[in-house]
Design an enzyme around this catalytic site. Structure first.
Site, PDB file in Angstrom:
ATOM      1  N   LYS A   1     -14.993 -28.860 -32.689  1.00 33.72           N
ATOM      2  CA  LYS A   1     -13.934 -28.565 -31.723  1.00 33.72           C
ATOM      3  C   LYS A   1     -14.367 -27.459 -30.751  1.00 33.72           C
ATOM      4  CE  LYS A   1     -10.930 -27.539 -34.975  1.00 33.72           C
ATOM      5  NZ  LYS A   1      -9.872 -26.952 -35.836  1.00 33.72           N
TER       6      LYS A   1
ATOM      7  N   ARG B   1     -10.408 -28.678 -26.175  1.00 28.36           N
ATOM      8  CA  ARG B   1      -8.981 -28.857 -26.492  1.00 28.36           C
ATOM      9  C   ARG B   1      -8.100 -28.295 -25.376  1.00 28.36           C
ATOM     10  NH1 ARG B   1      -8.276 -28.975 -32.288  1.00 28.36           N
ATOM     11  NH2 ARG B   1     -10.098 -30.001 -33.171  1.00 28.36           N
TER      12      ARG B   1
ATOM     13  N   LYS C   1     -12.755 -24.619 -27.679  1.00 25.14           N
ATOM     14  CA  LYS C   1     -11.505 -24.059 -27.144  1.00 25.14           C
ATOM     15  C   LYS C   1     -11.762 -23.072 -26.015  1.00 25.14           C
ATOM     16  CE  LYS C   1      -9.203 -24.714 -31.534  1.00 25.14           C
ATOM     17  NZ  LYS C   1      -8.478 -24.098 -32.661  1.00 25.14           N
TER      18      LYS C   1
ATOM     19  N   CYS D   1       0.327 -29.907 -43.531  1.00 23.04           N
ATOM     20  CA  CYS D   1      -1.100 -29.630 -43.383  1.00 23.04           C
ATOM     21  C   CYS D   1      -1.868 -29.954 -44.667  1.00 23.04           C
ATOM     22  CB  CYS D   1      -1.346 -28.173 -43.005  1.00 23.04           C
ATOM     23  SG  CYS D   1      -3.101 -27.862 -42.823  1.00 23.04           S
TER      24      CYS D   1
ATOM     25  N   ARG E   1      -0.246 -34.246 -31.105  1.00 23.24           N
ATOM     26  CA  ARG E   1      -0.298 -32.969 -30.357  1.00 23.24           C
ATOM     27  C   ARG E   1      -0.466 -33.283 -28.871  1.00 23.24           C
ATOM     28  NH1 ARG E   1      -4.959 -29.318 -32.553  1.00 23.24           N
ATOM     29  NH2 ARG E   1      -3.551 -29.123 -34.319  1.00 23.24           N
TER      30      ARG E   1
ATOM     31  N   CYS F   1      -5.380 -20.848 -38.259  1.00 26.34           N
ATOM     32  CA  CYS F   1      -4.646 -21.455 -37.136  1.00 26.34           C
ATOM     33  C   CYS F   1      -3.638 -20.518 -36.477  1.00 26.34           C
ATOM     34  CB  CYS F   1      -3.955 -22.728 -37.590  1.00 26.34           C
ATOM     35  SG  CYS F   1      -5.135 -23.964 -38.148  1.00 26.34           S
TER      36      CYS F   1
ATOM     37  N   CYS G   1      -4.249 -21.027 -45.205  1.00 28.66           N
ATOM     38  CA  CYS G   1      -5.640 -21.168 -45.667  1.00 28.66           C
ATOM     39  C   CYS G   1      -6.535 -20.414 -44.705  1.00 28.66           C
ATOM     40  CB  CYS G   1      -6.019 -22.653 -45.773  1.00 28.66           C
ATOM     41  SG  CYS G   1      -6.624 -23.369 -44.236  1.00 28.66           S
TER      42      CYS G   1
ATOM     43  N   CYS H   1       1.196 -20.185 -39.295  1.00 26.20           N
ATOM     44  CA  CYS H   1       0.779 -21.567 -39.044  1.00 26.20           C
ATOM     45  C   CYS H   1       1.726 -22.533 -39.760  1.00 26.20           C
ATOM     46  CB  CYS H   1      -0.648 -21.773 -39.529  1.00 26.20           C
ATOM     47  SG  CYS H   1      -0.770 -21.862 -41.320  1.00 26.20           S
TER      48      CYS H   1
HETATM   49 FE1  SRM Z   1      -5.737 -25.403 -36.532  1.00 27.30          FE
HETATM   50  C1  SRM Z   1      -7.210 -27.566 -38.642  1.00 27.30           C
HETATM   51  C2  SRM Z   1      -2.780 -26.826 -37.102  1.00 27.30           C
HETATM   52  C3  SRM Z   1      -4.475 -23.670 -33.957  1.00 27.30           C
HETATM   53  C4  SRM Z   1      -8.489 -23.330 -36.588  1.00 27.30           C
HETATM   54  N1  SRM Z   1      -5.133 -26.991 -37.648  1.00 27.30           N
HETATM   55  C5  SRM Z   1      -5.910 -27.780 -38.425  1.00 27.30           C
HETATM   56  C6  SRM Z   1      -5.114 -28.980 -38.955  1.00 27.30           C
HETATM   57  C7  SRM Z   1      -5.284 -30.101 -37.987  1.00 27.30           C
HETATM   58  C8  SRM Z   1      -5.427 -29.381 -40.413  1.00 27.30           C
HETATM   59  C9  SRM Z   1      -6.440 -30.470 -40.665  1.00 27.30           C
HETATM   60  O1  SRM Z   1      -7.570 -30.398 -40.176  1.00 27.30           O
HETATM   61  O2  SRM Z   1      -6.067 -31.394 -41.405  1.00 27.30           O
HETATM   62  C10 SRM Z   1      -3.706 -28.372 -38.909  1.00 27.30           C
HETATM   63  C11 SRM Z   1      -2.569 -29.367 -38.781  1.00 27.30           C
HETATM   64  C12 SRM Z   1      -1.322 -28.803 -39.417  1.00 27.30           C
HETATM   65  C13 SRM Z   1      -0.093 -29.505 -39.035  1.00 27.30           C
HETATM   66  O3  SRM Z   1       0.536 -30.094 -39.936  1.00 27.30           O
HETATM   67  O4  SRM Z   1       0.295 -29.473 -37.874  1.00 27.30           O
HETATM   68  C14 SRM Z   1      -3.866 -27.352 -37.808  1.00 27.30           C
HETATM   69  N2  SRM Z   1      -3.994 -25.374 -35.634  1.00 27.30           N
HETATM   70  C15 SRM Z   1      -2.857 -25.959 -36.070  1.00 27.30           C
HETATM   71  C16 SRM Z   1      -1.645 -25.501 -35.288  1.00 27.30           C
HETATM   72  C17 SRM Z   1      -0.589 -26.566 -35.102  1.00 27.30           C
HETATM   73  C18 SRM Z   1      -1.065 -24.273 -36.011  1.00 27.30           C
HETATM   74  C19 SRM Z   1       0.283 -23.814 -35.547  1.00 27.30           C
HETATM   75  O5  SRM Z   1       1.074 -23.546 -36.433  1.00 27.30           O
HETATM   76  O6  SRM Z   1       0.522 -23.688 -34.349  1.00 27.30           O
HETATM   77  C20 SRM Z   1      -2.338 -25.017 -34.007  1.00 27.30           C
HETATM   78  C21 SRM Z   1      -2.475 -26.101 -32.971  1.00 27.30           C
HETATM   79  C22 SRM Z   1      -3.121 -25.590 -31.733  1.00 27.30           C
HETATM   80  C23 SRM Z   1      -3.160 -26.537 -30.586  1.00 27.30           C
HETATM   81  O7  SRM Z   1      -2.118 -26.741 -29.977  1.00 27.30           O
HETATM   82  O8  SRM Z   1      -4.249 -27.034 -30.263  1.00 27.30           O
HETATM   83  C24 SRM Z   1      -3.719 -24.657 -34.538  1.00 27.30           C
HETATM   84  N3  SRM Z   1      -6.414 -23.860 -35.422  1.00 27.30           N
HETATM   85  C25 SRM Z   1      -5.671 -23.211 -34.475  1.00 27.30           C
HETATM   86  C26 SRM Z   1      -6.296 -21.980 -34.125  1.00 27.30           C
HETATM   87  C27 SRM Z   1      -5.735 -20.948 -33.148  1.00 27.30           C
HETATM   88  C28 SRM Z   1      -6.323 -21.069 -31.785  1.00 27.30           C
HETATM   89  O9  SRM Z   1      -7.021 -22.038 -31.487  1.00 27.30           O
HETATM   90  O10 SRM Z   1      -6.090 -20.158 -30.993  1.00 27.30           O
HETATM   91  C29 SRM Z   1      -7.445 -21.874 -34.896  1.00 27.30           C
HETATM   92  C30 SRM Z   1      -8.404 -20.662 -34.938  1.00 27.30           C
HETATM   93  C31 SRM Z   1      -9.293 -20.573 -33.757  1.00 27.30           C
HETATM   94  C32 SRM Z   1     -10.529 -21.363 -33.989  1.00 27.30           C
HETATM   95  O11 SRM Z   1     -10.527 -22.548 -33.683  1.00 27.30           O
HETATM   96  O12 SRM Z   1     -11.504 -20.809 -34.511  1.00 27.30           O
HETATM   97  C33 SRM Z   1      -7.507 -23.067 -35.703  1.00 27.30           C
HETATM   98  N4  SRM Z   1      -7.596 -25.492 -37.449  1.00 27.30           N
HETATM   99  C34 SRM Z   1      -8.545 -24.500 -37.382  1.00 27.30           C
HETATM  100  C35 SRM Z   1      -9.624 -24.861 -38.262  1.00 27.30           C
HETATM  101  C36 SRM Z   1     -10.915 -24.040 -38.502  1.00 27.30           C
HETATM  102  C37 SRM Z   1     -11.954 -24.325 -37.476  1.00 27.30           C
HETATM  103  C38 SRM Z   1     -13.271 -23.683 -37.802  1.00 27.30           C
HETATM  104  O13 SRM Z   1     -13.961 -23.257 -36.883  1.00 27.30           O
HETATM  105  O14 SRM Z   1     -13.645 -23.621 -38.966  1.00 27.30           O
HETATM  106  C39 SRM Z   1      -9.267 -26.085 -38.867  1.00 27.30           C
HETATM  107  C40 SRM Z   1     -10.072 -26.883 -39.887  1.00 27.30           C
HETATM  108  C41 SRM Z   1     -11.180 -27.663 -39.288  1.00 27.30           C
HETATM  109  O15 SRM Z   1     -11.337 -27.772 -38.073  1.00 27.30           O
HETATM  110  O16 SRM Z   1     -11.942 -28.200 -40.087  1.00 27.30           O
HETATM  111  C42 SRM Z   1      -7.989 -26.440 -38.342  1.00 27.30           C
HETATM  112 FE1  SF4 Z   2      -3.319 -25.745 -42.181  1.00 27.11          FE
HETATM  113 FE2  SF4 Z   2      -4.900 -23.752 -42.783  1.00 27.11          FE
HETATM  114 FE3  SF4 Z   2      -4.401 -24.333 -40.238  1.00 27.11          FE
HETATM  115 FE4  SF4 Z   2      -2.524 -23.257 -41.705  1.00 27.11          FE
HETATM  116  S1  SF4 Z   2      -4.486 -22.292 -41.221  1.00 27.11           S
HETATM  117  S2  SF4 Z   2      -2.273 -25.044 -40.358  1.00 27.11           S
HETATM  118  S3  SF4 Z   2      -2.898 -24.123 -43.696  1.00 27.11           S
HETATM  119  S4  SF4 Z   2      -5.505 -25.613 -41.641  1.00 27.11           S
END
Ligand code: SRM
Ligand code: SF4
Length: 572
Positions: free
Chosen positions: A212, A151, A214, A439, A82, A482, A478, A433
């Site tokens: 993390k 981030r 943000k 993922c 990323r 994201c 899930c 997402c």
């Molecule tokens: Fe996310 C984890 C993809 C934005 C909340 N996110 C992941 C992981 C890395 C899965 C993992 O931990 O193994 C995913 C990788 C999937 C892949 O194959 O690419 C993933 N997140 C993404 C992306 C690529 C989704 C997309 O389709 O665009 C986004 C990348 C953003 C970036 O450029 O930095 C992405 N993730 C978000 C957002 C939206 C935002 O930030 O505005 C959220 C919700 C906001 C937040 O953080 O609360 C988000 N991602 C999570 C979480 C839950 C965090 C939590 O507080 O519980 C996880 C899981 C974790 O961290 O354990 C996670």
């Molecule tokens: Fe993966 Fe869940 Fe984030 Fe979708 S919402 S990219 S399934 S961790």
């Protein structure tokens, strides 16, 4: 209120991840050895945690898991990378390099993320170093794009007053740079930089953050960055083009776990106002309060939103005042009326043109319908402005001169790329997402499935003649959130293959999260549930009333104001 800092490192109480960080020699771990090990496509367990701080995740192709197991092969491991791209801006020259890297190592596909940047998927371990080095050659890096640090900092990609836009974009860069980790590990491991001993991390300390972190900046009335989903939000307060300062929001976040009342999405809350001269220090000190008071025992409760709720907003502000040595000023009035991208051409006050393209599910690749990957690369050949990632997985060809406008449009047409003029506003406002196949946490499809579900939802909208009203639809595989599904007026959150929880009632402006309406339902059930609500919205909505507000007024769900509300029994 307890002011005891829970976070001085204690291996007996703290989660294993804290120990990995402490023992990592400032994020080096054994990454160099792991990269050299040729017998496996994987890296060591602890390094899988540490590599996130370098902007990469180890993954495996889930479509192939069962077949590989049958053949007694290890899973098909590869890496996601990323980029860190504050404000989502890449120059045309940078885009050329990023796209060429995707062609060489990443299956000619780029992911536009929901936080305004690019991801490469499917990079094999043997290519990882070359890929990261290649990205850096374009003067883009991936430092701190993931991991327990700040981030990618988001900022509105586009609005009409170019001076204010330029200023806010500079702020996203400034904040991102200011909060970068100090360690030289990234340069040593990926860029063969000189080995320099790291003696301290002045902002983060050895254990970095509990989780993390943000940050986003928004300029009202545009909330296209989904400011309320961030740990810190800065809402720019301006008089015309003059930036007066920022309202400061804290404690937004989406992640939750199914059926776990301890976890919940939370819309950030406003705690005051800061002048520009103090803004960096305010942001740094909020982060430090989280560093010192965040939960390091239970990772699922470690985000700032839980720290704020545990300390209470008043308690949190008291500690912040102590850290800053003064109180934040009173918040200033502001209003958002918009959440999402504006498509097609617009001209800014400096005479430059900008074209927002609609990228289906945020995936830049060539398909039978449109050759987005080749088209964007062809635009980069003739364009000397920028490629701006939107926070909603779309892309803006930015700063196009009058003389280049027709050429850009021609390439767009020739490659069948959409400029968002034929889709319904609801489709344009839909986000999904990544989910399967990369993922590791996906329970159901999202990116690959939402477009098909949208076809059916659009049929219903047309049937009731409400296809011209924008409804924010979000889908994730899930509950981690994201694609910010809890800010969807309609949210689908994966529960199992083909099964989703249906959430309703977020505000259209993105400042109220939604609430569970139906659990674990398949496509037919989703459509059966939605149709009567659309029918009733078509005939019973007030003038200008958005869908998210309507479902609350009609009692389908209650409005959510807190984590407790999110889990309490719904009405309707
Ligand atoms: Fe996310 C984890 C993809 C934005 C909340 N996110 C992941 C992981 C890395 C899965 C993992 O931990 O193994 C995913 C990788 C999937 C892949 O194959 O690419 C993933 N997140 C993404 C992306 C690529 C989704 C997309 O389709 O665009 C986004 C990348 C953003 C970036 O450029 O930095 C992405 N993730 C978000 C957002 C939206 C935002 O930030 O505005 C959220 C919700 C906001 C937040 O953080 O609360 C988000 N991602 C999570 C979480 C839950 C965090 C939590 O507080 O519980 C996880 C899981 C974790 O961290 O354990 C996670
Ligand atoms: Fe993966 Fe869940 Fe984030 Fe979708 S919402 S990219 S399934 S961790």
């Amino acid at each position: 209120m307890s002011k005891v800092k829970p976070t001085e490192y204690d291996p007996k109480r703290h989660s294993e991840v804290e120990t990995i960080k402490v023992n990592s020699n400032y994020l080096r771990g054994t990454l160099e050895e792991s990269l050299k090990a040729e017998v496996t496509g994987a890296i060591a367990d602890d390094d899988q945690m540490l590599i996130k701080f370098h902007g990469s995740y180890m993954q495996d192709d889930r479509d192939l898991r069962a077949e590989r197991r049958k053949q007694k092969l290890e899973p098909l491991y590869s890496f996601m990378i990323r980029a860190r791209l504050p404000g989502g801006v890449a120059t045309s020259d940078q885009y050329k390099v990023l796209s060429d890297i995707a062609q060489q190592y990443g299956h000619s596909s780029l992911r536009l993320t929901t936080r305004q940047t690019f991801q490469w998927h499917g990079i094999f371990k043997r290519d990882l170093k070359n890929t990261i080095a290649g990205i850096n050659k374009a003067l883009v890096d991936s430092i701190a794009a993931c991991g327990d640090v700040n981030r990618n900092v988001m900022a509105n990609p586009l609005y009409e007053t170019s001076k204010l836009q330029a200023e806010v974009y500079e702020w996203s860069k400034k904040i991102s740079e200011h909060l970068l980790p100090n360690t030289n590990a990234y340069h040593e491991i990926w860029l063969d930089g000189e080995k320099v001993e790291t003696t301290e991390e002045p902002i983060y300390g050895k254990t970095y953050l509990p989780r993390k972190f943000k940050i986003a900046i928004a300029v009202p009335p545009y909330n296209d960055v989904d400011i309320y989903a961030n740990d810190i939000g800065l809402v720019a307060i301006a008089e015309g083009d003059k930036l007066l300062g920022f309202n400061i929001l804290v404690g937004g976040g989406m992640g939750s776990s199914h059926n776990d009342p301890e976890t919940y999405p939370r819309a950030a809350t406003v705690i005051g106002f800061s002048k520009p001269k103090d803004a960096l220090s305010v942001v740094e000190n909020i982060l430090k309060v989280q560093r010192d008071y965040g939960n390091r025992e239970v990772r699922k409760l470690a985000r700032l939103k839980y720290t704020v709720d545990r300390l209470t907003e008043t308690g949190f502000k008291e500690i912040l005042t102590e850290y800053l040595g003064y109180e934040l000023e009173e918040e200033r009035p502001f209003k958002f009326d918009h959440n999402g991208d504006r498509f097609g051409w617009i001209k800014t006050d400096d005479g430059q043109w900008h074209l927002t393209l609609y990228i289906h599910s945020g995936r830049i690749k060539d398909s039978d319908e449109s050759r987005v990957f080749s088209g964007l690369r062809a635009i980069a050949n003739i364009h000397d402005g920028e490629f701006r990632c939107s926070p909603n997985q779309n892309i803006i060809i930015s700063n196009v001169s009058d003389s280049n406008k027709d050429k850009v449009q021609r390439i767009v047409d020739e490659h069948g790329i959409s400029i968002g003029q034929t889709e319904t506003p609801t489709r344009l406002n839909s986000l999904a997402c990544v989910a399967f196949p990369t993922c590791a946490l996906a329970m159901a499809e999202a990116e690959r499935y939402l477009p098909r579900l949208m076809d059916k939802i659009e049929e219903q909208l047309e049937k009731y003649s409400i296809e011209d009203i924008p409804i924010n639809v979000r889908m994730t595989g899930c509950p981690n959130g994201c694609a910010r599904p809890y800010l969807g007026e309609i949210g689908f959150v994966g529960k199992a293959p083909g099964k989703y929880n249906l959430y309703l009632g977020a505000s259209h402006q993105g400042d109220r999260v939604n609430k569970l309406y139906r659990e674990n339902i398949n496509e037919n059930q989703i459509l059966e549930e939605l149709e009567p609500i659309f029918e009733s919205y078509a005939s019973g909505r007030n003038k200008g009333e958005f869908f998210g507000d309507f479902v609350i007024r009609q009692g389908y769900v209650n409005a959510v104001q807190s984590g407790e509300d999110f889990h309490s029994k719904r009405s309707g």
